[in-house]
Design a protein around this motif. Sequence first.
Motif, PDB file in Angstrom:
ATOM      1  N   ALA A  33      54.010  14.032  46.530  1.00  0.00           N
ATOM      2  CA  ALA A  33      53.356  12.759  46.849  1.00  0.00           C
ATOM      3  C   ALA A  33      53.625  11.728  45.759  1.00  0.00           C
ATOM      4  O   ALA A  33      53.933  10.571  46.055  1.00  0.00           O
ATOM      5  N   ARG A  34      53.540  12.138  44.510  1.00  0.00           N
ATOM      6  CA  ARG A  34      53.788  11.204  43.409  1.00  0.00           C
ATOM      7  C   ARG A  34      55.236  10.714  43.393  1.00  0.00           C
ATOM      8  O   ARG A  34      55.495   9.538  43.195  1.00  0.00           O
ATOM      9  N   ASN A  35      56.165  11.611  43.638  1.00  0.00           N
ATOM     10  CA  ASN A  35      57.579  11.262  43.529  1.00  0.00           C
ATOM     11  C   ASN A  35      58.164  10.618  44.784  1.00  0.00           C
ATOM     12  O   ASN A  35      59.092   9.819  44.684  1.00  0.00           O
ATOM     13  N   GLU A  36      57.646  10.970  45.953  1.00  0.00           N
ATOM     14  CA  GLU A  36      58.258  10.528  47.205  1.00  0.00           C
ATOM     15  C   GLU A  36      57.395   9.573  48.036  1.00  0.00           C
ATOM     16  O   GLU A  36      57.896   8.964  48.973  1.00  0.00           O
ATOM     17  N   MET A  37      56.115   9.479  47.730  1.00  0.00           N
ATOM     18  CA  MET A  37      55.226   8.689  48.586  1.00  0.00           C
ATOM     19  C   MET A  37      54.466   7.618  47.799  1.00  0.00           C
ATOM     20  O   MET A  37      53.439   7.125  48.231  1.00  0.00           O
ATOM     21  N   ASN A  38      54.964   7.277  46.652  1.00  0.00           N
ATOM     22  CA  ASN A  38      54.293   6.348  45.749  1.00  0.00           C
ATOM     23  C   ASN A  38      54.739   4.916  46.060  1.00  0.00           C
ATOM     24  O   ASN A  38      55.402   4.266  45.266  1.00  0.00           O
ATOM     25  N   ASP A  39      54.336   4.434  47.251  1.00  0.00           N
ATOM     26  CA  ASP A  39      54.674   3.074  47.639  1.00  0.00           C
ATOM     27  C   ASP A  39      53.393   2.309  47.982  1.00  0.00           C
ATOM     28  O   ASP A  39      52.309   2.876  48.040  1.00  0.00           O
ATOM     29  N   GLU A  40      53.528   1.024  48.179  1.00  0.00           N
ATOM     30  CA  GLU A  40      52.348   0.179  48.398  1.00  0.00           C
ATOM     31  C   GLU A  40      51.551   0.588  49.638  1.00  0.00           C
ATOM     32  O   GLU A  40      50.324   0.534  49.631  1.00  0.00           O
ATOM     33  N   GLU A  41      52.232   1.002  50.691  1.00  0.00           N
ATOM     34  CA  GLU A  41      51.534   1.399  51.916  1.00  0.00           C
ATOM     35  C   GLU A  41      50.638   2.609  51.671  1.00  0.00           C
ATOM     36  O   GLU A  41      49.467   2.626  52.068  1.00  0.00           O
ATOM     37  N   ASN A  42      51.164   3.634  51.022  1.00  0.00           N
ATOM     38  CA  ASN A  42      50.367   4.829  50.743  1.00  0.00           C
ATOM     39  C   ASN A  42      49.279   4.566  49.713  1.00  0.00           C
ATOM     40  O   ASN A  42      48.172   5.097  49.824  1.00  0.00           O
ATOM     41  N   ILE A  43      49.579   3.749  48.724  1.00  0.00           N
ATOM     42  CA  ILE A  43      48.566   3.398  47.725  1.00  0.00           C
ATOM     43  C   ILE A  43      47.410   2.667  48.389  1.00  0.00           C
ATOM     44  O   ILE A  43      46.232   2.942  48.103  1.00  0.00           O
ATOM     45  N   ALA A  44      47.707   1.754  49.316  1.00  0.00           N
ATOM     46  CA  ALA A  44      46.655   1.043  50.053  1.00  0.00           C
ATOM     47  C   ALA A  44      45.813   2.014  50.876  1.00  0.00           C
ATOM     48  O   ALA A  44      44.588   1.877  50.945  1.00  0.00           O
ATOM     49  N   GLU A  45      46.459   3.001  51.482  1.00  0.00           N
ATOM     50  CA  GLU A  45      45.725   3.998  52.271  1.00  0.00           C
ATOM     51  C   GLU A  45      44.790   4.817  51.381  1.00  0.00           C
ATOM     52  O   GLU A  45      43.651   5.100  51.749  1.00  0.00           O
ATOM     53  N   VAL A  46      45.263   5.185  50.208  1.00  0.00           N
ATOM     54  CA  VAL A  46      44.428   5.944  49.263  1.00  0.00           C
ATOM     55  C   VAL A  46      43.239   5.094  48.805  1.00  0.00           C
ATOM     56  O   VAL A  46      42.104   5.568  48.762  1.00  0.00           O
ATOM     57  N   ARG A  47      43.495   3.837  48.498  1.00  0.00           N
ATOM     58  CA  ARG A  47      42.398   2.948  48.068  1.00  0.00           C
ATOM     59  C   ARG A  47      41.361   2.779  49.168  1.00  0.00           C
ATOM     60  O   ARG A  47      40.164   2.739  48.905  1.00  0.00           O
ATOM     61  N   LYS A  48      41.811   2.681  50.408  1.00  0.00           N
ATOM     62  CA  LYS A  48      40.890   2.568  51.542  1.00  0.00           C
ATOM     63  C   LYS A  48      40.028   3.830  51.651  1.00  0.00           C
ATOM     64  O   LYS A  48      38.817   3.755  51.857  1.00  0.00           O
ATOM     65  N   ILE A  50      39.276   5.906  49.248  1.00  0.00           N
ATOM     66  CA  ILE A  50      38.353   5.913  48.103  1.00  0.00           C
ATOM     67  C   ILE A  50      37.151   5.026  48.400  1.00  0.00           C
ATOM     68  O   ILE A  50      36.001   5.412  48.137  1.00  0.00           O
ATOM     69  N   ALA A  51      37.392   3.841  48.940  1.00  0.00           N
ATOM     70  CA  ALA A  51      36.301   2.925  49.265  1.00  0.00           C
ATOM     71  C   ALA A  51      35.367   3.527  50.312  1.00  0.00           C
ATOM     72  O   ALA A  51      34.139   3.425  50.195  1.00  0.00           O
ATOM     73  N   MET A  52      35.939   4.176  51.324  1.00  0.00           N
ATOM     74  CA  MET A  52      35.118   4.801  52.368  1.00  0.00           C
ATOM     75  C   MET A  52      34.278   5.941  51.793  1.00  0.00           C
ATOM     76  O   MET A  52      33.092   6.081  52.117  1.00  0.00           O
ATOM     77  N   LEU A  53      34.876   6.753  50.945  1.00  0.00           N
ATOM     78  CA  LEU A  53      34.144   7.858  50.328  1.00  0.00           C
ATOM     79  C   LEU A  53      33.045   7.332  49.414  1.00  0.00           C
ATOM     80  O   LEU A  53      31.913   7.831  49.436  1.00  0.00           O
ATOM     81  N   THR A  54      33.344   6.309  48.623  1.00  0.00           N
ATOM     82  CA  THR A  54      32.357   5.727  47.729  1.00  0.00           C
ATOM     83  C   THR A  54      31.183   5.179  48.524  1.00  0.00           C
ATOM     84  O   THR A  54      30.013   5.407  48.177  1.00  0.00           O
TER      85      THR A  54
END
Length: 61
Positions: A33-48, A50-54
């Motif tokens: 994930a770090r090496n192959e999926m570290n793009d803005e689209e995936n980062i935005a999905e992770v942030r979303k 995190i916000a939902m979990l918080t």
Amino acid sequence: MTHHFHAWMVPRYDWMCEFGRSVEWVQPVLLHARNEMNDEENIAEVRKAIAMLTEALNRES
């Protein structure tokens, strides 16, 4: 000294199956994930997520 614990929440996606089903798959999945999926689209999905979990955790407290 304080006592604490860590809980890792790792979702299972179809692409993760190639790495196995046991705990040994965690490190290769995270590296992939770090090496192959570290793009803005995936980062935005992770942030979303995190916000939902918080929000859910704050609602329960």
